[in-house]
Design a protein around this motif. Structure first.
Motif, PDB file in Angstrom:
ATOM      1  N   PRO A  45      -6.082  -6.784   4.266  1.00  7.15           N
ATOM      2  CA  PRO A  45      -5.175  -5.862   4.964  1.00  7.15           C
ATOM      3  C   PRO A  45      -5.170  -6.204   6.462  1.00  7.15           C
ATOM      4  O   PRO A  45      -5.765  -7.193   6.868  1.00  7.15           O
ATOM      5  N   GLY A  46      -4.499  -5.396   7.252  1.00  9.43           N
ATOM      6  CA  GLY A  46      -4.439  -5.697   8.689  1.00  9.43           C
ATOM      7  C   GLY A  46      -3.455  -6.809   8.958  1.00  9.43           C
ATOM      8  O   GLY A  46      -3.610  -7.596   9.876  1.00  9.43           O
ATOM      9  N   LYS A 105      -0.833  -0.809  -4.208  1.00  7.35           N
ATOM     10  CA  LYS A 105      -2.154  -0.227  -3.944  1.00  7.35           C
ATOM     11  C   LYS A 105      -2.045   1.287  -3.879  1.00  7.35           C
ATOM     12  O   LYS A 105      -1.287   1.834  -3.075  1.00  7.35           O
ATOM     13  N   VAL A 131      -2.478  -7.233   1.776  1.00 11.37           N
ATOM     14  CA  VAL A 131      -2.133  -5.818   1.608  1.00 11.37           C
ATOM     15  C   VAL A 131      -1.309  -5.394   2.815  1.00 11.37           C
ATOM     16  O   VAL A 131      -1.776  -5.493   3.947  1.00 11.37           O
ATOM     17  N   VAL A 132      -0.096  -4.946   2.566  1.00 10.16           N
ATOM     18  CA  VAL A 132       0.776  -4.509   3.657  1.00 10.16           C
ATOM     19  C   VAL A 132       1.279  -3.104   3.345  1.00 10.16           C
ATOM     20  O   VAL A 132       1.774  -2.843   2.247  1.00 10.16           O
ATOM     21  N   GLY A 133       1.121  -2.208   4.316  1.00  7.11           N
ATOM     22  CA  GLY A 133       1.590  -0.842   4.134  1.00  7.11           C
ATOM     23  C   GLY A 133       2.817  -0.571   4.963  1.00  7.11           C
ATOM     24  O   GLY A 133       3.944  -0.893   4.578  1.00  7.11           O
ATOM     25  N   ARG A 134       2.593   0.019   6.130  1.00 12.97           N
ATOM     26  CA  ARG A 134       3.689   0.541   6.927  1.00 12.97           C
ATOM     27  C   ARG A 134       4.796  -0.445   7.305  1.00 12.97           C
ATOM     28  O   ARG A 134       5.964  -0.022   7.383  1.00 12.97           O
ATOM     29  N   PRO A 135       4.492  -1.739   7.549  1.00 11.01           N
ATOM     30  CA  PRO A 135       5.620  -2.636   7.849  1.00 11.01           C
ATOM     31  C   PRO A 135       6.671  -2.639   6.739  1.00 11.01           C
ATOM     32  O   PRO A 135       7.845  -2.887   6.997  1.00 11.01           O
ATOM     33  N   LYS A 149     -12.752   3.030  -3.501  1.00 13.18           N
ATOM     34  CA  LYS A 149     -14.024   2.657  -2.862  1.00 13.18           C
ATOM     35  C   LYS A 149     -15.221   3.433  -3.413  1.00 13.18           C
ATOM     36  O   LYS A 149     -15.857   4.230  -2.712  1.00 13.18           O
ATOM     37  N   THR A 163     -13.640  -2.274   8.634  1.00 13.95           N
ATOM     38  CA  THR A 163     -13.187  -2.868   9.893  1.00 13.95           C
ATOM     39  C   THR A 163     -13.203  -1.863  11.038  1.00 13.95           C
ATOM     40  O   THR A 163     -13.168  -2.243  12.197  1.00 13.95           O
ATOM     41  N   GLN A 199      -3.645  -0.771  13.603  1.00 12.16           N
ATOM     42  CA  GLN A 199      -4.416  -1.955  13.235  1.00 12.16           C
ATOM     43  C   GLN A 199      -4.740  -2.719  14.516  1.00 12.16           C
ATOM     44  O   GLN A 199      -3.844  -3.075  15.279  1.00 12.16           O
ATOM     45  N   ASP A 252       0.752   4.463   0.785  1.00 13.99           N
ATOM     46  CA  ASP A 252       0.027   5.524   1.484  1.00 13.99           C
ATOM     47  C   ASP A 252       0.958   6.688   1.784  1.00 13.99           C
ATOM     48  O   ASP A 252       1.350   6.922   2.929  1.00 13.99           O
ATOM     49  N   VAL A 255     -12.598  -7.280  -0.060  1.00 11.98           N
ATOM     50  CA  VAL A 255     -11.545  -6.884   0.865  1.00 11.98           C
ATOM     51  C   VAL A 255     -12.033  -7.290   2.248  1.00 11.98           C
ATOM     52  O   VAL A 255     -13.152  -6.941   2.633  1.00 11.98           O
ATOM     53  N   ALA A 296       0.848  -1.200   0.000  1.00  8.83           N
ATOM     54  CA  ALA A 296       0.000   0.000   0.000  1.00  8.83           C
ATOM     55  C   ALA A 296       0.879   1.244   0.000  1.00  8.83           C
ATOM     56  O   ALA A 296       1.658   1.464   0.931  1.00  8.83           O
ATOM     57  N   ARG A 347       0.328  -8.013   9.945  1.00  6.29           N
ATOM     58  CA  ARG A 347       1.514  -7.540  10.646  1.00  6.29           C
ATOM     59  C   ARG A 347       2.460  -8.694  10.927  1.00  6.29           C
ATOM     60  O   ARG A 347       2.119  -9.597  11.674  1.00  6.29           O
TER      61      ARG A 347
HETATM   62  O1  C5P Z   1      -0.018   0.442   6.832  1.00  7.08           O
HETATM   63  P1  C5P Z   1      -1.025  -0.656   6.853  1.00  7.08           P
HETATM   64  O2  C5P Z   1      -0.420  -2.029   6.594  1.00  7.08           O
HETATM   65  O3  C5P Z   1      -1.907  -0.631   8.064  1.00  7.08           O
HETATM   66  O4  C5P Z   1      -1.946  -0.344   5.576  1.00  7.08           O
HETATM   67  C1  C5P Z   1      -3.064  -1.111   5.273  1.00  7.08           C
HETATM   68  C2  C5P Z   1      -3.724  -0.577   4.069  1.00  7.08           C
HETATM   69  O5  C5P Z   1      -4.942  -1.293   3.865  1.00  7.08           O
HETATM   70  C3  C5P Z   1      -4.123   0.890   4.147  1.00  7.08           C
HETATM   71  O6  C5P Z   1      -4.024   1.418   2.822  1.00  7.08           O
HETATM   72  C4  C5P Z   1      -5.554   0.865   4.599  1.00  7.08           C
HETATM   73  O7  C5P Z   1      -6.313   1.939   4.117  1.00  7.08           O
HETATM   74  C5  C5P Z   1      -6.055  -0.425   3.959  1.00  7.08           C
HETATM   75  N1  C5P Z   1      -7.161  -1.056   4.656  1.00  7.08           N
HETATM   76  C6  C5P Z   1      -7.098  -1.470   5.973  1.00  7.08           C
HETATM   77  N2  C5P Z   1      -8.167  -2.059   6.569  1.00  7.08           N
HETATM   78  C7  C5P Z   1      -9.289  -2.231   5.881  1.00  7.08           C
HETATM   79  C8  C5P Z   1      -9.388  -1.819   4.557  1.00  7.08           C
HETATM   80  C9  C5P Z   1      -8.284  -1.236   3.964  1.00  7.08           C
HETATM   81  O8  C5P Z   1      -6.070  -1.326   6.608  1.00  7.08           O
HETATM   82  N3  C5P Z   1     -10.296  -2.829   6.465  1.00  7.08           N
END
Ligand code: C5P
Length: 247
Positions: A186-187, A37, A216-220, A66, A127, A198, A15, A164, A13, A189
């Motif tokens: 997502p979510g 993403k 889907v992984v963002g900040r990690p 969305k 969520t 999260q 972001d 999702v 992700a 870790r």
């Molecule tokens: O940084 P992190 O791993 O928390 O990023 C998760 C990504 O997934 C973000 O872009 C967030 O908007 C998205 N997302 C989420 N939870 C959801 C739907 C989308 O964390 N239920």
């Protein structure tokens, strides 16, 4: 699903606010993840050009905007992003069956020679929405889990290809829909990463073993000092989970 490699199941992700930051991450981690993403932060800040730039580097994009509007408007928006070549995009399932079917019709307009349009993904219940908010504020009866599965069924009936879903929702969705619905989660870790905001997380290995098709992984990854190393470790954990027998 046409998935060929473990890395194709890892979505990073992006972001961030700027095209430069986004493309720097793409270049850093592109060997270990198959999709990127682009969400409302980056899209609204940097425009569609950043998605086109990522695709020009050879990476497919999951455009997470969305959509939630009247069916005609969603169909037209879906057709636009599909013609531009995104691999996946999101719509809110609470828009109802006709709106969801509009998104699918828009996506189908972009079917190329391969016959494959983008994957339409439905967001069921966010969520961040608790049981109390769902019942008392939004006014939907039933548990969050019941609503997630019911809305996923509405989406599937409209021709939507995936949802999702948070880690907690993977098993109930896979039990009900199996391979009929792709689950993007997502979510996630890894044990070595911070939880951030999260609340209910799973490790990459747990989410894959629960049946998630994509993570889907963002900040990690994006906040790691060694971004490529973080993505590689996650990809390796996913590979180990895929190799192990399902429990
Ligand atoms: O940084 P992190 O791993 O928390 O990023 C998760 C990504 O997934 C973000 O872009 C967030 O908007 C998205 N997302 C989420 N939870 C959801 C739907 C989308 O964390 N239920």
């Amino acid at each position: 699903m046409g998935i060929v490699a473990v890395k194709d199941r890892l979505i990073v992700a992006l972001d961030v606010d700027t095209r430069e930051e986004a493309l720097a991450i793409v270049r850093a981690v592109g060997d270990y993840c198959g999709l990127f993403k682009v969400g409302m932060q980056l899209h609204n800040s940097a425009g569609f050009g950043v998605t086109e730039a990522i695709m020009a580097l050879g990476y497919p994009v999951f455009l997470d905007l969305k959509f939630h509007d009247i069916p005609h408007t969603v169909l037209q928006a879906a057709a636009v992003v599909s013609r531009k070549g995104v691999r996946m995009f999101t719509v809110h399932a609470t828009g109802g069956r006709e709106m969801l079917a509009g998104a699918v019709a828009g996506a189908n307009q972009a079917k190329g020679a391969t016959g494959e349009g983008p994957l339409v993904l439905a967001v069921t219940i966010l969520t961040s929405v608790s049981q109390t908010v769902l019942n008392a504020e939004i006014g939907l009866p039933g548990t969050v889990a019941e609503n997630v599965v019911r809305l996923a069924a509405v989406a599937q009936a409209a021709g939507v290809g995936g949802v999702v879903a948070s880690p907690q929702e993977i098993r109930p969705l896979k039990q009900r829909f199996g391979q009929e619905l792709v689950v993007v989660t997502p979510g996630v870790r890894p044990v070595w990463a911070a939880g951030n905001d999260q609340a209910r997380v799973m490790t990459p290995g747990e989410a894959i073993r629960a049946g998630a098709d994509y993570l889907v992984v963002g900040r990690p990854v994006t906040a790691a000092r060694d971004k490529a190393g973080a993505a590689r470790r996650i990809e390796e954990e996913m590979a180990r989970a895929l190799a192990a027998p399902i429990k």
